[in-house]
Design an enzyme around this catalytic site. Structure first.
Site, PDB file in Angstrom:
ATOM      1  N   HIS A 134       6.577  -8.520  -5.670  1.00  0.00           N
ATOM      2  CA  HIS A 134       7.662  -8.924  -4.776  1.00  0.00           C
ATOM      3  C   HIS A 134       7.139  -9.198  -3.368  1.00  0.00           C
ATOM      4  O   HIS A 134       7.493 -10.215  -2.753  1.00  0.00           O
ATOM      5  CB  HIS A 134       8.723  -7.820  -4.746  1.00  0.00           C
ATOM      6  CG  HIS A 134       9.857  -8.080  -3.822  1.00  0.00           C
ATOM      7  ND1 HIS A 134      10.999  -8.765  -4.193  1.00  0.00           N
ATOM      8  CD2 HIS A 134      10.044  -7.756  -2.512  1.00  0.00           C
ATOM      9  CE1 HIS A 134      11.827  -8.835  -3.173  1.00  0.00           C
ATOM     10  NE2 HIS A 134      11.264  -8.237  -2.134  1.00  0.00           N
ATOM     11  N   GLU A 135       6.291  -8.313  -2.856  1.00  0.00           N
ATOM     12  CA  GLU A 135       5.783  -8.473  -1.491  1.00  0.00           C
ATOM     13  C   GLU A 135       4.817  -9.658  -1.395  1.00  0.00           C
ATOM     14  O   GLU A 135       4.863 -10.428  -0.421  1.00  0.00           O
ATOM     15  CB  GLU A 135       5.103  -7.186  -1.016  1.00  0.00           C
ATOM     16  CG  GLU A 135       6.023  -5.971  -0.955  1.00  0.00           C
ATOM     17  CD  GLU A 135       7.273  -6.197  -0.122  1.00  0.00           C
ATOM     18  OE1 GLU A 135       7.247  -7.017   0.814  1.00  0.00           O
ATOM     19  OE2 GLU A 135       8.296  -5.552  -0.417  1.00  0.00           O
ATOM     20  N   HIS A 138       6.795 -12.811  -1.138  1.00  0.00           N
ATOM     21  CA  HIS A 138       7.300 -13.115   0.206  1.00  0.00           C
ATOM     22  C   HIS A 138       6.262 -13.898   1.007  1.00  0.00           C
ATOM     23  O   HIS A 138       6.593 -14.859   1.712  1.00  0.00           O
ATOM     24  CB  HIS A 138       7.628 -11.817   0.957  1.00  0.00           C
ATOM     25  CG  HIS A 138       8.984 -11.258   0.675  1.00  0.00           C
ATOM     26  ND1 HIS A 138      10.137 -12.019   0.742  1.00  0.00           N
ATOM     27  CD2 HIS A 138       9.393 -10.003   0.349  1.00  0.00           C
ATOM     28  CE1 HIS A 138      11.185 -11.253   0.468  1.00  0.00           C
ATOM     29  NE2 HIS A 138      10.762 -10.033   0.217  1.00  0.00           N
ATOM     30  N   GLU A 195      15.156 -12.585  -0.960  1.00  0.00           N
ATOM     31  CA  GLU A 195      14.869 -11.421  -1.789  1.00  0.00           C
ATOM     32  C   GLU A 195      14.955 -11.777  -3.270  1.00  0.00           C
ATOM     33  O   GLU A 195      14.119 -11.356  -4.073  1.00  0.00           O
ATOM     34  CB  GLU A 195      15.842 -10.282  -1.448  1.00  0.00           C
ATOM     35  CG  GLU A 195      15.696  -9.733  -0.043  1.00  0.00           C
ATOM     36  CD  GLU A 195      14.309  -9.189   0.239  1.00  0.00           C
ATOM     37  OE1 GLU A 195      13.696  -8.579  -0.659  1.00  0.00           O
ATOM     38  OE2 GLU A 195      13.815  -9.387   1.367  1.00  0.00           O
TER      39      GLU A 195
END
Length: 269
Positions: A134-135, A138, A195
């Site tokens: 997820h990070e 980003h 997100e």
């Protein structure tokens, strides 16, 4: 006023030239890597100097190893899809910081921090891979620069309104309505969309890295339990609700496995 309109038009024209390689969609981004990355790198170094970085432990090494596997998987995906030089300006770094906060974050250019407080929720290498994916996503999708770009437009709109409205009482009413409306109607949905996008991209690259994407929904079930159900309504939050994320990640996991199979990955940790 005409100058402000021209500035907005130029910004929108620049934004229309940026494309997210993972979605194929045009994105709002006024800031080139050459401008935003050095600032992010400096801020990251300052943060590390001011906080208790955990080094040479099994957990710290796992954070780095998982990060390297997932960023390498992203490079493989980008090269296979016609973007071999996309990450040339990135300087990946993964650090564990001693802090009870249940969180992890990423700065533009690939600078990632995990707090020790999230480790009881991740529980395993697979759980760390969910958060790391997820990070990393980003960073890959330039979400930091996009948020800055959206904030710039929000400020320009406020300035334009204050210049155009001459009556003080009407201007005060505009400022109150604009601040609330632009935040709830634009900025918060914009953040939630990032997100969700990071969840989707992260799921795919963690699968390409060899991690079981079905773990993602399980992690968010643990996150939900840890929160005790205490969360603002989704429309007032920067993030989708836990239930929304669990449903999305459950739905997307099979397609993430199919994507990984294109890279020869048929078994998962």
């Amino acid at each position: 006023m005409k100058k402000l309109v021209l500035i907005i038009a130029i910004f929108m024209g620049v934004a229309a030239c940026k494309v997210n390689p993972f979605t194929g969609k045009k994105v709002l981004n006024f800031y080139p890597n050459s401008q935003i990355f050095p600032m992010a790198f400096a801020q990251y170094d300052q943060f590390l100097n001011e906080n208790n970085v955990v080094e040479n432990t099994a957990e710290a090494r796992m954070i780095t190893n998982v990060g390297q596997r997932i960023s390498s998987a992203a490079e493989r995906w980008l090269a296979a899809n016609g973007h071999p030089g996309y990450l040339s300006d990135y300087k990946w770094e993964y650090n564990l910081v001693n802090d009870k906060t249940v969180n992890a974050w990423c700065m533009p250019g690939g600078k990632i921090v995990f707090y020790t407080g999230i480790l009881p929720i991740t529980q395993s290498e697979r759980g760390i891979a969910v958060v790391m994916g997820h990070e990393v996503a980003h960073a890959l999708a330039d979400h930091g620069a996009q948020r800055m770009s959206a904030g710039t437009l929000q400020q320009v709109g406020a300035i334009a309104g204050n210049i155009a409205i001459k009556d003080e009482q009407t201007r005060n009413m505009f400022n109150q309505a604009y601040g609330l409306g632009s935040t709830i109607g634009l900025m918060l949905p914009f953040s939630r969309s990032h997100e969700t996008e990071a969840d989707l991209i992260g799921l795919q690259i963690m699968a390409i890295a060899g991690y079981d994407p079905t773990e993602a929904a399980e992690l968010w079930k643990r996150m939900k339990a840890n929160s005790g159900g205490q969360a603002p309504p989704e429309f007032l939050s920067t993030h989708p609700s836990n239930d929304t994320r669990i449903a999305n990640l459950t739905e997307w996991a099979p397609s993430a496995k199919q994507e990984a199979m294109k890279f020869g990955v048929t078994t998962f940790k």
